[in-house]
Design an enzyme around this catalytic site. Structure first.
Site: not given
Length: 644
Positions: A103, A174, A319, A342, A349, A361, A392, A411, A429
């Site tokens: 690009q 742009y 993404r 994503c 990002c 990411c 985590a 857990e 979400k």
């Protein structure tokens, strides 16, 4: 298994794409200060080529040495000196099985002042971007011609470097877009005024590029279907542009917006609808006879639907391929459930982009580290115990299992996910819920021994004989010593347990991410919501685009926000707070305390002695974001595996 329509080959100019999936351009900030490649940049794109995309469009690349560079550490091809590095990049992409497209662009009035220190911004007219705030100088006629020639020379260099094509960046506000748009072009010469005059700059560039590269080389163009600003380009304008230039281009990539609408359209975060601009691509496809690319927050399934409905010929992903470079291969194999989605949370990002840092990411710890983070099973597997099944802990268990270690994940609750479960609860979400479901599936598919409903005691941990212990025990909601705070509920309660009824008055104490998202969900559910935040603004820890979009969404949902408000008491159906030197009250049927998360430090201290080699990750360090959970997990497991 039926073959996905995304796997159909497509003729683009005189070349053939092996499928319909294109990695669209997204800046990485992994170039050198001169715009040359780095090994990290090459590895990043090579991984996505190997992942099965038909074509890789390498990021926004500046074309001259004056003012075209739009951002820090961006890609350049303004001199023949850069051909060698770009050859290495194109070679890696093509060796990976994808077409290599570059690009080429000029930043115009949106160029970052720090990108070219001391250089004024240049534009069709002296009008500043409301987002960037720099007043540009209007270009002289000879300067415009020189920029046209610079685009052509950049295309010539790209061909010499072995690229299969270039994409001329005429979108996103742009310089080319500025000439096309009546919003930014107020010239009265042959480059302004009428539609034909505003089109002249792009037409000249395309003609000069073709003169340099010929017809066998792909020349595409990216256009904003609409700018989404008053007086800016509309889809009627852009389809007319497409019709006028289609004889000079091999495909048209239809995007949206400019920097002023970046947060709401151009790079939309999770608070905005996903896949909202595919109809712009459909309008272009109905107007032209060249392949049209649709993009912006599409998934494999929504991309398939867009193609099946005839809205586009090619589907662009940026993404999503940052999150999962192997997405095209997984589509080809029918492994949709293994695609890491994503979530448009913008951590890594976009957040790092605005800080001038290289791309990362929040869901893919390998992004930007493709070479050094490549997983090679260890020669001597170790016994690894992970305590805590939040994001985590799950990522640590998953990655450790991939390295070949024996993994036990403990857990205490009856499910995996930790606080991310309620974080995913709001209706907007759903993409985050996809991340949670993906990670749960991957842990389930791994060799990890998962023990739910199990309290990790020092005795239990020692009995497992770990070589390494990972403590991902998470955090608890903080409730400070405010009078009456015991009558409040947490964000978890409000979203999962005792959601207030529509019409009820809700006060959310705390305008961080948890508080603001809880307020948005309750506001959209019909509650009368007020947010009280002690600082001067809300969601101050978020990156700019998400902050803008979230604050706009709160306003649209009718949520009232009071900043610089220190809560002093909750009593008698009201919340008292100090604001601008006065004590005020707001009535409340429900009070939600969203005052942050504190690490479970006592649990950490009780377990640390159970194994000499212990790592503390995620919210167990302190309440943070998914990005930190993911990256902490990778750092710990790499150390355990001896590859730090």
């Amino acid at each position: 298994m039926a073959k996905s329509v995304l796997m159909d080959p497509v003729k683009v100019g005189r070349q053939t794409f092996k499928n319909r999936i294109v990695m669209t351009a997204m800046e990485t900030r992994m170039s050198t200060p001169t715009g040359d490649v780095t090994q990290n940049l090459i590895d990043y794109y090579a991984a996505r080529a190997r992942g099965g995309a038909a074509a890789i469009v390498v990021e926004n690349t500046f074309v001259d040495s004056i003012a075209s560079r739009s951002s820090l550490a961006s890609s350049g091809l303004n001199t023949d000196q850069l051909i060698s590095g770009k050859y290495r990049l194109a070679e890696a992409i093509k060796d990976g099985g994808a077409k290599a497209i570059l690009q080429i662009s000029h930043g115009g009035l949106q160029a970052n002042a720090a990108a070219v220190p001391g250089q004024e911004a240049l534009a069709p007219s002296a009008q500043a971007s409301k987002f960037v705030g720099r007043m540009p100088r209007a270009l002289e006629h000879d300067e415009i011609v020189a920029i046209e020639d610079a685009f052509a020379q950049a295309a010539r260099r790209a061909k010499q470097a072995g690229f299969d094509g270039v994409e001329v960046h005429g979108a996103h506000g742009y310089l080319i877009c500025e000439f096309l748009s009546p919003y930014t072009n107020h010239r009265t010469d042959e480059y302004g005024g009428s539609f034909e005059n505003r089109l002249r700059f792009l037409q000249n560039i395309l003609r000069k590029v073709r003169e340099q590269v010929g017809r066998d080389f792909i020349v595409g163009v990216r256009l904003s279907g609409e700018e989404k600003v008053e007086g800016g380009l509309t889809i009627a304008d852009t389809t007319k542009i497409g019709q006028a230039i289609q004889s000079e281009v091999d495909y048209i990539n239809v995007s949206v917006g400019n920097y002023e609408t970046m947060a709401t359209w151009m790079i939309s975060p999770l608070y905005r609808p996903a896949g909202a601009i595919v109809d712009l691509a459909a309008a272009m496809r109905a107007a032209v006879n060249v392949p049209v690319l649709g993009c912006n927050a599409l998934t494999a399934k929504t991309g398939e639907k867009a193609v099946e409905e005839g809205k586009c010929d090619l589907v662009g992903y940026a993404r999503p391929l940052l999150a999962d470079p192997e997405m095209p291969n997984k589509v080809a194999e029918g492994r949709y459930e293994d695609i890491r989605p994503c979530m448009r949370g913008h951590e890594g990002c976009i957040s790092l982009f605005f800080r001038g840092c290289p791309i990362r990411c929040e869901v893919n710890g390998q992004a930007g580290h493709e070479r050094e983070y490549k997983i090679v099973p260890v020669a001597n597997p170790r016994n690894v115990v992970v305590v805590g099944g939040g994001m985590a802990g799950m990522e640590a268990a998953r990655v450790a299992a991939e390295y070949g270690h024996k993994v036990t994940l403990i857990e205490r609750s009856d499910h995996l996910g930790g606080h991310f479960v309620e974080a995913c609860a709001p209706s907007f979400k759903y993409e985050a819920r996809g991340v949670l479901e993906y990670l749960r599936r991957q842990v389930e598919k791994s060799t990890a021994d998962v023990r739910l409903g199990t309290e990790a005691t020092p005795e239990l941990v020692r009995s497992l004989g770990p070589d390494a212990l990972v403590l991902a025990v998470g955090s608890d909601y903080i409730k400070p010593p405010i009078r009456g705070i015991e009558s409040s509920i947490t964000g978890e309660d409000a979203l999962l347990g005792h959601k207030p009824e529509a019409g009820s008055k809700v006060v959310v104490i705390g305008g961080g991410l948890v508080g603001a998202e809880t307020a948005l969900e309750l506001g959209r559910s019909g509650c009368d919501v007020t947010v009280l935040e002690m600082l001067e603004d809300i969601v101050m820890q978020d990156e700019p685009l998400s902050r803008i979009a979230l604050k706009l969404a709160l306003k649209e949902a009718g949520v009232k926000v009071v900043t610089s408000a220190k809560v002093t008491a909750i009593e008698d159906g009201a919340v008292s707070y100090e604001h601008e030197g006065a004590t005020e009250q707001v009535s409340a049927d429900t009070v939600v305390a969203a005052l942050g998360l504190g690490s479970r430090s006592k649990v950490v201290e009780s377990l640390k002695g159970a194994c000499p080699e212990t790592y503390v990750i995620g919210d167990a360090v302190r309440g943070r974001k998914l990005f930190n959970c993911t990256h902490d997990a990778w750092v710990a497991v790499r150390k355990i595996s001896g590859v730090e």
